[in-house]
Design an enzyme around this catalytic site. Structure first.
Site, PDB file in Angstrom:
ATOM      1  N   LYS A 182       0.828  -1.219   0.000  1.00 50.18           N
ATOM      2  CA  LYS A 182       0.000   0.000   0.000  1.00 50.18           C
ATOM      3  C   LYS A 182       0.859   1.265   0.000  1.00 50.18           C
ATOM      4  O   LYS A 182       0.585   2.190  -0.742  1.00 50.18           O
ATOM      5  CB  LYS A 182      -0.887   0.053   1.252  1.00 50.18           C
ATOM      6  CG  LYS A 182      -1.963  -0.989   1.338  1.00 50.18           C
ATOM      7  CD  LYS A 182      -2.933  -0.677   2.471  1.00 50.18           C
ATOM      8  CE  LYS A 182      -2.316  -0.683   3.861  1.00 50.18           C
ATOM      9  NZ  LYS A 182      -1.852  -1.987   4.337  1.00 50.18           N
ATOM     10  N   ARG A 197     -10.215   1.351   7.922  1.00 50.33           N
ATOM     11  CA  ARG A 197      -9.712   0.019   8.215  1.00 50.33           C
ATOM     12  C   ARG A 197     -10.712  -0.783   9.048  1.00 50.33           C
ATOM     13  O   ARG A 197     -10.418  -1.883   9.486  1.00 50.33           O
ATOM     14  CB  ARG A 197      -8.436   0.177   9.029  1.00 50.33           C
ATOM     15  CG  ARG A 197      -7.271  -0.648   8.559  1.00 50.33           C
ATOM     16  CD  ARG A 197      -6.065  -0.083   9.286  1.00 50.33           C
ATOM     17  NE  ARG A 197      -4.892  -0.854   9.198  1.00 50.33           N
ATOM     18  CZ  ARG A 197      -3.729  -0.385   8.750  1.00 50.33           C
ATOM     19  NH1 ARG A 197      -3.637   0.830   8.283  1.00 50.33           N
ATOM     20  NH2 ARG A 197      -2.663  -1.140   8.782  1.00 50.33           N
ATOM     21  N   ARG A 249      11.257  -0.778  11.747  1.00 49.18           N
ATOM     22  CA  ARG A 249       9.897  -0.504  12.243  1.00 49.18           C
ATOM     23  C   ARG A 249       9.578  -1.518  13.320  1.00 49.18           C
ATOM     24  O   ARG A 249       9.610  -2.720  13.080  1.00 49.18           O
ATOM     25  CB  ARG A 249       8.894  -0.604  11.080  1.00 49.18           C
ATOM     26  CG  ARG A 249       8.092   0.656  10.916  1.00 49.18           C
ATOM     27  CD  ARG A 249       7.114   0.516   9.801  1.00 49.18           C
ATOM     28  NE  ARG A 249       5.840  -0.035  10.260  1.00 49.18           N
ATOM     29  CZ  ARG A 249       4.736   0.003   9.548  1.00 49.18           C
ATOM     30  NH1 ARG A 249       4.743   0.566   8.363  1.00 49.18           N
ATOM     31  NH2 ARG A 249       3.621  -0.515  10.015  1.00 49.18           N
ATOM     32  N   ARG A 292      -1.217  -8.494  13.288  1.00 50.13           N
ATOM     33  CA  ARG A 292      -1.743  -7.511  12.321  1.00 50.13           C
ATOM     34  C   ARG A 292      -2.487  -8.229  11.196  1.00 50.13           C
ATOM     35  O   ARG A 292      -3.502  -7.729  10.705  1.00 50.13           O
ATOM     36  CB  ARG A 292      -0.597  -6.658  11.765  1.00 50.13           C
ATOM     37  CG  ARG A 292      -0.159  -5.599  12.778  1.00 50.13           C
ATOM     38  CD  ARG A 292       1.251  -5.147  12.563  1.00 50.13           C
ATOM     39  NE  ARG A 292       1.444  -4.447  11.317  1.00 50.13           N
ATOM     40  CZ  ARG A 292       2.641  -4.346  10.711  1.00 50.13           C
ATOM     41  NH1 ARG A 292       3.709  -4.914  11.226  1.00 50.13           N
ATOM     42  NH2 ARG A 292       2.744  -3.678   9.596  1.00 50.13           N
TER      43      ARG A 292
HETATM   44  P1  AMP Z   1       0.306   0.841   8.715  1.00 51.15           P
HETATM   45  O1  AMP Z   1       1.499   1.712   8.576  1.00 51.15           O
HETATM   46  O2  AMP Z   1      -0.786   1.210   7.760  1.00 51.15           O
HETATM   47  O3  AMP Z   1       0.657  -0.616   8.648  1.00 51.15           O
HETATM   48  O4  AMP Z   1      -0.299   1.088  10.181  1.00 51.15           O
HETATM   49  C1  AMP Z   1       0.454   0.827  11.332  1.00 51.15           C
HETATM   50  C2  AMP Z   1      -0.444   0.745  12.538  1.00 51.15           C
HETATM   51  O5  AMP Z   1      -1.120   1.986  12.728  1.00 51.15           O
HETATM   52  C3  AMP Z   1      -1.538  -0.292  12.464  1.00 51.15           C
HETATM   53  O6  AMP Z   1      -1.076  -1.584  12.842  1.00 51.15           O
HETATM   54  C4  AMP Z   1      -2.550   0.270  13.459  1.00 51.15           C
HETATM   55  O7  AMP Z   1      -2.142   0.028  14.787  1.00 51.15           O
HETATM   56  C5  AMP Z   1      -2.444   1.763  13.226  1.00 51.15           C
HETATM   57  N1  AMP Z   1      -3.413   2.238  12.204  1.00 51.15           N
HETATM   58  C6  AMP Z   1      -3.143   2.730  10.965  1.00 51.15           C
HETATM   59  N2  AMP Z   1      -4.273   3.078  10.319  1.00 51.15           N
HETATM   60  C7  AMP Z   1      -5.300   2.789  11.162  1.00 51.15           C
HETATM   61  C8  AMP Z   1      -6.713   2.917  11.096  1.00 51.15           C
HETATM   62  N3  AMP Z   1      -7.327   3.390   9.988  1.00 51.15           N
HETATM   63  N4  AMP Z   1      -7.447   2.516  12.164  1.00 51.15           N
HETATM   64  C9  AMP Z   1      -6.846   2.052  13.281  1.00 51.15           C
HETATM   65  N5  AMP Z   1      -5.530   1.894  13.393  1.00 51.15           N
HETATM   66  C10 AMP Z   1      -4.746   2.262  12.371  1.00 51.15           C
END
Ligand code: AMP
Length: 259
Positions: free
Chosen positions: A14, A89, A134, A145
């Site tokens: 993404k 999400r 990360r 996740r």
């Molecule tokens: P990502 O970088 O998109 O993988 O997001 C990292 C983390 O941020 C996720 O594992 C969630 O803990 C949090 N996160 C990101 N976007 C959302 C969302 N729309 N709703 C809730 N948590 C989010």
């Protein structure tokens, strides 16, 4: 102006595809994960609260994320175009997003899902964890996740499929190939005069050097056109989006190759 959402499991690409598409279509790339990580790095109250969930691979509560993204999408001069990555999400978030979109007549043109098998997702995330450090890219959190994606986010595929805007793309293979598959689908949806578009986005920030400017934007567009060889320009858009750190300018050029 493209309004698209990337909806896919962690590790499906993404972030990578979101940045590339934002550049191509000349719109900002908004990633909730990045916005949240900025808050964590800055030690804000929101960041401290979000971190406990992020470290476990859980979703941050809807309220926090909705406020965060709402501040970017709406406001006095709402963004008209964007590539969203990581929001919505959950079904709650999706219903809220649909509601704002309806009120502002700016619902998504397309929701792009990237299909990648679970073994490949885990392999990519472990590799990213090794390279970027990360903290949530470790095996235990990754598995969680993926579970959270299956339970809370995957149902959104049906939500958007039933609205007729889901585009399912094979997310495997070279990054450029995935981008081409997405572009072919998006250009059809947007009804752009094929054979293609180039788009560029710059931030003209009077407070910081090296952030780009409109002459810089024009130079980049001109260079991209020159790289394409003989083309006929069939359309042009220039947009300006005010943001807290200064305006963003984006330009999209639609072209057909002339032979
Ligand atoms: P990502 O970088 O998109 O993988 O997001 C990292 C983390 O941020 C996720 O594992 C969630 O803990 C949090 N996160 C990101 N976007 C959302 C969302 N729309 N709703 C809730 N948590 C989010």
């Amino acid at each position: 102006m493209l309004r698209a959402l990337l909806l896919a499991a962690p590790g499906a690409g993404k972030g990578t595809q979101g940045q590339r598409l934002a550049e191509i279509y000349g719109v900002p790339h908004l990633a909730t994960g990045d916005l949240l990580r900025q808050h964590v790095a800055n030690g804000t109250e929101l960041g401290l609260e979000a971190k406990t969930y992020m470290d476990r691979g859980e979703l941050v509560p809807d309220k926090l994320v909705i406020d965060l993204i709402l501040a970017r999408l709406t406001g006095e001069e709402p963004l008209r175009g964007f590539v969203l990555d990581g929001f919505p999400r959950s079904l709650n978030q999706a219903r809220d997003a649909l509601e704002w979109g309806r009120v502002r007549r700016s619902t998504f043109h397309a929701v792009i899902s990237l299909a990648v098998g679970e073994d490949e997702l885990v392999r990519r995330l472990l590799e990213r964890g090794r390279q970027s450090g990360r903290t949530d890219d470790n095996e235990v959190t990754i598995r969680n996740r993926l579970r959270v994606y299956d339970g809370s986010t995957r149902p959104l595929l049906d939500f958007y499929r039933s609205r007729g805007i889901l585009v399912e793309i094979d997310g495997t293979g070279p990054v450029e190939d995935v981008t081409s598959r997405i572009r072919a689908a998006l250009d059809r949806i947007l009804g752009l005069p094929y054979e293609g578009t180039i788009g560029h986005l710059v931030q003209a920030n009077p407070r910081g050097p090296g952030q780009g400017d409109v002459p810089g934007l024009l130079r980049r567009v001109a260079q991209s056109l020159a790289d394409l060889g003989p083309v006929e320009v069939t359309g042009l858009t220039l947009d300006r989006e005010p943001t807290e750190t200064g305006p963003w300018y984006s330009m999209s050029v639609y072209f057909r190759r002339s032979v």
